[in-house]
Structure formats: structure tokens, C-alpha cells
Design an enzyme around this catalytic site. Structure first.
Site, PDB file in Angstrom:
ATOM      1  N   CYS A 113      40.170  45.098  52.441  1.00 28.09           N
ATOM      2  CA  CYS A 113      40.700  45.426  51.120  1.00 28.09           C
ATOM      3  C   CYS A 113      39.694  46.250  50.305  1.00 28.09           C
ATOM      4  CB  CYS A 113      41.150  44.168  50.383  1.00 28.09           C
ATOM      5  SG  CYS A 113      42.347  44.519  49.060  1.00 28.09           S
ATOM      6  N   HIS A 221      44.415  41.649  53.839  1.00 24.08           N
ATOM      7  CA  HIS A 221      43.486  40.515  53.857  1.00 24.08           C
ATOM      8  C   HIS A 221      43.712  39.682  55.129  1.00 24.08           C
ATOM      9  CE1 HIS A 221      41.506  40.467  49.833  1.00 24.08           C
ATOM     10  NE2 HIS A 221      42.530  41.261  49.538  1.00 24.08           N
ATOM     11  N   GLU A 223      41.686  37.745  56.561  1.00 23.47           N
ATOM     12  CA  GLU A 223      40.935  36.483  56.571  1.00 23.47           C
ATOM     13  C   GLU A 223      41.822  35.282  56.283  1.00 23.47           C
ATOM     14  OE1 GLU A 223      40.410  38.030  52.282  1.00 23.47           O
ATOM     15  OE2 GLU A 223      40.712  38.848  54.300  1.00 23.47           O
TER      16      GLU A 223
END
Length: 259
Positions: A113, A221, A223
Site C-alpha cells: 500500500c 494489504h 498482510e
């Protein structure tokens, strides 16, 4: 066997609007520890607290995380406006030269990002201050309300270049991702290769041409629930393999090695 140390770029944060911290999201550390197989180390986002040689020697790779402040437009030759949002010049001063050093050395980097945007700016590119204001573009911002699950839900497809590193890594040309960003690539840096796009044409996946190491970065994102997501897991796994190779002194893993 010692796990490779992975530097996770922290963000400046105030606790109770008073106590200044450098913090990192738990989901970043979780993805690095559980999927990349690394030892997560939060890096203060201020060059006054670290020296680059020690940092590069300590970490086998770096995750350039998301964050609310944006890269200051002066870093890509434009004037600041209110549309550019909040800034963090200390983080800019740390991450941009660190990215360039890693690319030159072949040390693995993974941009997420804001980190994706930092990689582009570090390599000579520029950013739009607000994607949703562009004709024909969708709103890529995080929903203002709702649960974490609702904010990070999969919201649009990303289509990769046929035969490119992301296509090879994911085993698919089209995947579903979340989207929680306001800015995006305006002009790609001279060596920045855009390898994936959202349906509205917004760049979503990049790498650095002819880099001697791992340089994959994404606008979403990954993660979030990285261990369970079929798109996130191979990305963090490949990054972890590259970091382990660097820590062991083996040949760096390049974009052409990603399969």
C-alpha cells in the site's frame, strides 16, 4: 536454524493523543513470522534513530508497510495541496533512500500500500493525490465504518500480465484483493514495471526491472490473514525465501526466479 530478521517499517503514532510511539500492525508481524518464516523487527520511521549500514547489516529484508500519512509530493517534484492529506517527512527520509539502497544491493523488499507508493517514488515515479477524483476510477479507500473484517474484505479483482512474475507466483492471471488506499501511481518510475491493474486501470502490482533482488510490491494489504489467503500466502512465502537466501549469503532471489 536462525530465522532471517525482517525489518518492518513502523509508523509514528500517538497513544491517547499524547504519547508518541513508533508502532507496527500486528498483522504485519504475524505475516512475517508465520508465512515468511522471519523474525519481525519494527524499524523506527525516523532516520535519526538508525544508521543505514547497521540497519542493512541487521535485516535480511524489509517490509514497507501501509500507513495513513502519504509520501510528501515534494519527493516527486510537485507542490503540496490539501488533497495530498497528512504527511510524515521522517518516514520519507528513512524509506526512500533505504529502498534505493536495497534495490542496488539486491536485498529483498516487499512494499504494501503506502510502501508500494514509496517504492515508485523512490525509483523516480509520481502519485495521484486522490484516485477517486479521477474520471472513470472507483473509490479504492477503506470503508469508513464497519468491522475489521468488513474494512479488509475482498473488493475488486487485479489482473496480472500474462507470464509475468505475479502471474507465475499466483498461478492465476486474475485474483481478488482488498483495497484501502486513496493515492496511486500517476507516473511509474523509469525502472518500475506495472505488472497488475484493478478493473479501473489503477496500478496494483509492480516490480523493479533488472533489479538484482526481490522487489515485488502491491497496492493492496496482503498482510490481512496472510496465512489463509491464497493470494497473500505465496507473496509472503516468496519474500521469506528471498530473505532466507540473503541471510544465508546465497545468490539473491530475483524477479525471474519467482515461480
Amino acid at each position: 536454524m536462525t530465522r532471517p530478521v525482517i525489518g518492518i517499517i513502523g509508523n509514528h503514532h500517538l497513544i491517547n493523543d499524547q504519547y508518541a510511539t513508533h508502532a507496527g500492525g500486528i498483522m504485519n508481524s504475524e505475516a512475517v513470522a508465520e508465512v515468511s518464516g522471519g523474525l519481525p523487527l519494527i524499524v523506527p520511521s525516523n532516520p535519526g534513530f538508525v544508521d543505514f549500514e547497521s540497519l542493512l547489516a541487521t535485516c535480511a529484508g524489509f517490509v514497507f508497510t501501509g500507513g495513513r500519512p502519504n509520501v510528501h509530493p515534494e519527493e516527486y517534484g510537485e507542490d503540496y495541496t490539501e488533497a495530498h492529506g497528512t504527511m510524515d517527512r521522517d518516514r520519507d527520509a528513512l524509506t526512500l533512500p533505504l529502498i534505493r539502497a536495497c534495490v542496488e544491493r539486491g536485498q529483498p523488499i516487499l512494499g504494501l500500500c503506502r510502501g508500494f507508493q514509496e517504492v515508485n517514488v523512490a525509483m523516480g515515479g509520481s502519485l495521484y493525490p486522490e484516485i477517486r477524483d479521477l474520471p472513470g476510477r472507483m473509490n479504492h479507500r477503506m470503508p469508513p465504518d464497519g468491522t475489521i473484517e468488513e474494512k479488509f474484505e475482498l473488493r475488486h479483482t487485479v489482473t496480472f500480465t500474462e507470464g509475468g512474475p505475479f502471474h507465475r507466483l499466483m498461478g492465476a492471471r486474475e485474483v481478488m484483493t482488498n483495497t484501502l488506499h486513496g493515492q496511486g501511481i500517476k507516473q511509474a518510475g523509469p525502472r518500475v514495471v506495472i505488472d497488475g491493474h484493478a478493473p479501473d486501470g489503477t496500478p496494483e502490482a509492480i516490480y523493479i526491472a533488472d533489479a538484482p533482488g526481490f522487489t515485488l510490491s502491491v497496492q493492496w494489504h496482503p498482510e490481512y490473514r496472510a496465512a489463509d489467503d491464497p493470494v497473500s500466502r505465496p507473496l509472503f512465502s516468496a519474500f521469506g525465501e528471498a530473505a532466507a537466501a540473503w541471510a544465508a549469503g546465497r545468490m539473491p532471489v530475483t524477479v525471474s526466479d519467482v515461480a
